[in-house]
Write a protein that holds these residues in place. Structure first.
Motif, PDB file in Angstrom:
ATOM      1  N   ASN A 405     -10.111  -2.002   8.106  1.00  0.00           N
ATOM      2  CA  ASN A 405     -11.003  -2.711   9.026  1.00  0.00           C
ATOM      3  C   ASN A 405     -12.403  -2.911   8.475  1.00  0.00           C
ATOM      4  O   ASN A 405     -13.297  -3.321   9.197  1.00  0.00           O
ATOM      5  N   LEU A 406     -12.586  -2.525   7.202  1.00  0.00           N
ATOM      6  CA  LEU A 406     -13.929  -2.647   6.653  1.00  0.00           C
ATOM      7  C   LEU A 406     -14.102  -3.966   5.921  1.00  0.00           C
ATOM      8  O   LEU A 406     -14.700  -4.034   4.854  1.00  0.00           O
ATOM      9  N   GLY A 407     -13.534  -5.012   6.470  1.00  0.00           N
ATOM     10  CA  GLY A 407     -13.582  -6.319   5.827  1.00  0.00           C
ATOM     11  C   GLY A 407     -14.999  -6.821   5.577  1.00  0.00           C
ATOM     12  O   GLY A 407     -15.253  -7.529   4.617  1.00  0.00           O
ATOM     13  N   PHE A 408     -15.940  -6.379   6.440  1.00  0.00           N
ATOM     14  CA  PHE A 408     -17.313  -6.870   6.305  1.00  0.00           C
ATOM     15  C   PHE A 408     -17.938  -6.452   4.971  1.00  0.00           C
ATOM     16  O   PHE A 408     -18.889  -7.046   4.502  1.00  0.00           O
ATOM     17  N   LEU A 409     -17.355  -5.403   4.352  1.00  0.00           N
ATOM     18  CA  LEU A 409     -17.900  -4.965   3.067  1.00  0.00           C
ATOM     19  C   LEU A 409     -17.711  -6.032   1.992  1.00  0.00           C
ATOM     20  O   LEU A 409     -18.386  -6.022   0.975  1.00  0.00           O
ATOM     21  N   LYS A 410     -16.805  -6.962   2.260  1.00  0.00           N
ATOM     22  CA  LYS A 410     -16.584  -8.032   1.294  1.00  0.00           C
ATOM     23  C   LYS A 410     -17.857  -8.844   1.097  1.00  0.00           C
ATOM     24  O   LYS A 410     -18.105  -9.379   0.019  1.00  0.00           O
ATOM     25  N   ALA A 411     -18.642  -8.920   2.142  1.00  0.00           N
ATOM     26  CA  ALA A 411     -19.903  -9.644   2.056  1.00  0.00           C
ATOM     27  C   ALA A 411     -20.823  -9.014   1.018  1.00  0.00           C
ATOM     28  O   ALA A 411     -21.632  -9.686   0.391  1.00  0.00           O
ATOM     29  N   PHE A 413     -19.671  -6.595  -1.536  1.00  0.00           N
ATOM     30  CA  PHE A 413     -19.075  -6.334  -2.841  1.00  0.00           C
ATOM     31  C   PHE A 413     -18.277  -7.518  -3.386  1.00  0.00           C
ATOM     32  O   PHE A 413     -17.633  -7.411  -4.417  1.00  0.00           O
ATOM     33  N   GLY A 414     -18.254  -8.604  -2.667  1.00  0.00           N
ATOM     34  CA  GLY A 414     -17.555  -9.769  -3.184  1.00  0.00           C
ATOM     35  C   GLY A 414     -16.171  -9.912  -2.577  1.00  0.00           C
ATOM     36  O   GLY A 414     -15.634  -8.982  -1.957  1.00  0.00           O
ATOM     37  N   PRO A 419     -11.100  -2.482   0.444  1.00  0.00           N
ATOM     38  CA  PRO A 419     -11.456  -1.071   0.677  1.00  0.00           C
ATOM     39  C   PRO A 419     -10.260  -0.139   0.651  1.00  0.00           C
ATOM     40  O   PRO A 419     -10.380   1.014   0.237  1.00  0.00           O
ATOM     41  N   SER A 420      -9.077  -0.629   1.065  1.00  0.00           N
ATOM     42  CA  SER A 420      -7.949   0.304   1.138  1.00  0.00           C
ATOM     43  C   SER A 420      -7.462   0.728  -0.240  1.00  0.00           C
ATOM     44  O   SER A 420      -6.713   1.685  -0.368  1.00  0.00           O
TER      45      SER A 420
END
Lengths: 468, 302
Positions: A405-411, A413-414, A419-420
């Motif tokens: 659910n940490l998809g926002f980290l894509k913003a 780290f690219g 994350p999984s």
């Protein structure tokens, strides 16, 4: 380390300003070390110019940032967290210090237990409300089922490892036996789930006794190796005994559980029709959730009860000192076997549930990693602790799921960041952190089973881990 | 009952490979007596204890214990020939301890023991330690856990009785206030007393104590003497003890057996043993001919 202990020792003797000064010095020193490390590793970066020529790119900003981070982290460690760290490091005279903690946890437990149970009971409703629909909440209910399965397995293994102190690395074998018992009995003999459940439990318990006999004399590492081998043997038998287990292909289309005879389908005699509800496949999922909740609660209740019975006390006494047990007339053979059997029984029940939930079993589901995860839950939770197992199961099973659910980290780290993929890295880090701060698990104190005047928790320093 | 033979050790031999730790040892212990087993370090005292309490299987010999008076010894040969562990007779029984596994020695023959290096369940409370000792009667009361899980009242009553017994013992060893503390937290002397109380909670007819006074200060040692006498007189439990502290041995024992190199060298009342030249020799060394000869040779060379 030497610098640290010197500075903290000085701080203990003198006042606060002196401690601050020594902390500043220490932090400065750490920063120097960091700077030294940065110069060859970070400060200069090699890059290729357009013509393919190698150039050096200075990265002074990054170096400064890293050094500052180290400085403040070190300073914070010495001034803020340092107190506890020093108190923990201070050599206390072990013989004299009273190792009991007048327990506030007990009063917390009396509130916490109904609260946790209430939360578990309301969980499907909660996630339905949050997600705005039963079908939308499926993911969360499935996750709840998964966590509860591991809670139950953890509680089951806790009897063997936590209470009796027998290290069992092959617990998944009993899980497998339970799952295959239901799979085979239901597909071949068409026996209903509710009848299969106790049968699977008894079969697993029988195998627990069968495993127990040869390993009675073994202790520690040797016991661990034999139980590990047992787990692998069961898996290999499942793969190779094709006429019965259908080998690596597994057993598919295992009958679903029914609501005490009412199937979960859209027939006229189905669950939905009987209760006048609109048919939804989610009914079955919610039912499964409550089923595993009931099974896990049963496990917990029985274990708590057993702990207060002579057999449970004998298990713990066995973990503390086997020879003393024998001198008090306790038959250690049967005591160990009952521990194995009881642990295996709950493993078998959980296995049955697994089979009825998945509708499909294959040997792949019962590899060593499963045993390792269940054991990790028990060890991280604190051996012998029921609450600890719940917390550890939630962290270990739901935690990695949360990474999705940490998809926002894509913003940050690219786009290619997943994350999984870092699941095992975080897992390892968590283990190391636990080893440093709570080597005996999250809940490391032991609650006595009986008391005269006052219930006092017993510090983990005195409680033995068992030797086999 | 009192004054009758309780325990008969006959021709007990224990070999570890080539080492003979106990050699053809025979002695008896009487009911209502405190029998002391003494001897220099390495004499084989603890080995004898381990043979009596089933922790070792003796290489040879017989260890028989009579319940209900020495009349039971009449069937000792019959029991031996039958290959039985125990044989019941009219109001009593005979138990052949060398044939029993360690836990049955405590459970059926009612011989309890303590250890040279204290073996308490240190992570369990003092009270729990005393309840673990009552495992077998409680296990029966809990219907081997089946009835206990259902929470039947019969078990609760029995558990209360067990706690009462434990409380009695806590009172006697002066640890009532520490009942809810972990056993590992107690001071050394209290741990020794607790270990004795724990063994007594199995309601033994014979209590074997392995160096109960080791590490105790003189005052604690005195208290121990009182406790042991009380156990002998009030609880009708006979005692067999290994002890190095001669003040304890001479003061409280009714009968002393002296071992040296696994062989019995003296057997009798404390007075007799104290004055036995062999015993004095074993403890202090003797100037026998060999020693004199060696010394003469050494002097001759010098």
């Amino acid at each position: 380390m030497a610098v640290l202990s010197q500075s903290t020792a000085a701080g203990a003797k003198t006042g606060v300003p002196d401690r601050l000064v020594s902390a500043l010095k220490d932090a400065g020193f750490a920063t120097l070390v960091m700077l030294g490390l940065c110069v060859p590793l970070v400060t200069l970066r090699t890059d290729s110019e357009e013509g393919g020529q190698l150039i050096l790119v200075p990265r002074l900003g990054l170096t400064a940032a890293l050094c500052l981070a180290v400085f403040f982290a070190r300073l914070g460690y010495l001034t803020v967290w340092g107190k506890q760290a020093r108190a923990a490091r201070q050599p206390t005279s072990r013989k004299e210090a009273i190792k009991t903690v007048a327990t506030p946890r007990y009063s917390l437990m009396t509130i916490g237990l109904p609260l946790a149970l209430g939360f578990a009971l309301a969980y499907p409703l909660l996630v339905t409300l949050i997600n705005g629909g039963l079908s939308e909440a499926r993911y969360w209910i499935d996750l709840g089922i998964l966590v509860l399965t591991y809670v139950m397995l953890g509680w089951g293994l806790n009897i063997v490892v936590g209470l009796a102190g027998l290290l069992d690395l092959g617990y998944v074998a009993f899980y497998a036996i339970g799952a295959y018992s239901y799979a085979i009995l239901s597909t071949t003999f068409h026996i209903s789930f509710w009848l299969c459940l106790p049968i699977a439990g008894i079969l697993a318990a029988t195998w627990g006794v069968l495993l127990g006999f040869p390993v009675l004399r073994l202790r520690g590492d040797y016991l661990a190796i034999v139980t590990l081998a047992f787990g692998e043997i069961i898996r290999l038998v499942l793969i190779n005994w094709v006429p019965v287990t259908n080998g690596g292909a597994g057993i598919a289309s295992i009958p679903r559980a029914s609501f005490f005879g009412l199937p979960f389908n859209d027939d006229d005699n189905g669950f939905a029709a009987f209760f006048g509800l609109e048919f939804s496949p989610m009914h079955r999922i919610v039912f499964l959730f409550y089923l595993i909740l009931a099974l896990a609660t049963l496990t917990s209740l029985v274990t708590t009860r057993l702990r207060r019975l002579p057999v449970g006390r004998a298990w713990e006494a066995l973990r503390e000192d086997e020879i003393a047990c024998r001198s008090l007339g306790i038959n250690t053979t049967t005591t160990k076997l009952t521990a194995f059997a009881t642990g295996a029984l709950f493993g078998g029940l959980a296995g049955s549930f697994f089979a009825v939930r998945q509708g499909f079993v294959s040997p792949e589901s019962f590899n060593f990693l499963e045993s390792a995860i269940i054991l990790a839950i028990v060890v991280l939770g604190g051996m012998g602790s029921q609450v600890g197992v719940v917390i550890a199961a939630v962290v270990m099973i739901a935690g990695p799921e949360m990474l999705r659910n940490l998809g926002f980290l894509k913003a940050i780290f690219g786009e290619n960041f997943d994350p999984s993929e870092y699941r095992l890295l975080i897992f390892g880090l968590a283990m190391v952190v636990m080893m440093i701060w709570r080597p005996r698990g999250l809940v490391s104190t032991r609650e006595p089973t009986v008391f005269l005047k006052e219930r006092k928790s017993i510090s983990s320093d005195l409680v033995k881990e068992g030797h086999g | 009952m009192k004054g009758e033979t309780l325990l008969r050790v006959e021709h007990l031999t224990m070999r570890f490979g080539g080492l003979v730790a106990v050699n053809d040892l025979s002695f008896t212990a009487k009911a209502g007596d405190i029998t002391a087993l003494i001897g220099p370090n390495g004499a084989g005292k603890t080995t004898v204890f381990n043979c009596i309490t089933g922790f070792y299987k003796p290489s040879e010999g017989r260890v028989a214990l009579a319940h209900g008076g020495e009349a039971a010894f009449a069937v000792i040969e019959e029991a031996t020939a039958k290959g039985a562990r125990s044989l019941k007779v009219e109001d009593g029984a005979i138990h052949l301890l060398e044939r029993m596994p360690d836990y049955l020695v405590t459970q059926h023959a009612r011989v309890a023991r303590t250890f040279q290096n204290i073996r308490l369940f240190s992570g369990m409370t003092v009270l729990e330690n005393l309840l673990v000792a009552q495992h077998n009667p409680l296990m029966l009361a809990s219907g081997y856990s089946v009835l206990g899980i259902l929470g039947l009242s019969s078990y609760t009553t029995r558990q209360k009785e067990a706690v009462e017994l434990a409380k009695d013992w806590l009172e006697r060893i002066g640890l009532t206030d520490r009942a809810d503390d972990p056993a590992g937290d107690l001071p050394y002397g209290a741990q020794r007393r607790l270990e004795i109380a724990r063994a007594m909670c199995t309601k033994p007819v014979l209590l074997c104590l392995d160096e109960p006074a080791a590490g105790l200060n003189p005052r604690e040692s005195l208290e121990l003497n009182t406790l042991l006498r009380e156990i002998r007189d009030r609880d009708a439990t006979s005692l067999l003890l290994i002890e190095h502290d001669m003040t304890v041995v001479m003061e409280i024992s009714d009968h002393v057996v002296v071992l040296d190199y696994g062989v019995k060298i003296a057997d009798g009342s404390p007075e007799q043993v104290k004055n036995d030249p062999k015993v004095i020799g074993a403890y202090l060394g003797v100037e026998d001919e060999e020693v004199a000869a060696v010394e003469a040779e050494v002097e001759g060379r010098a």
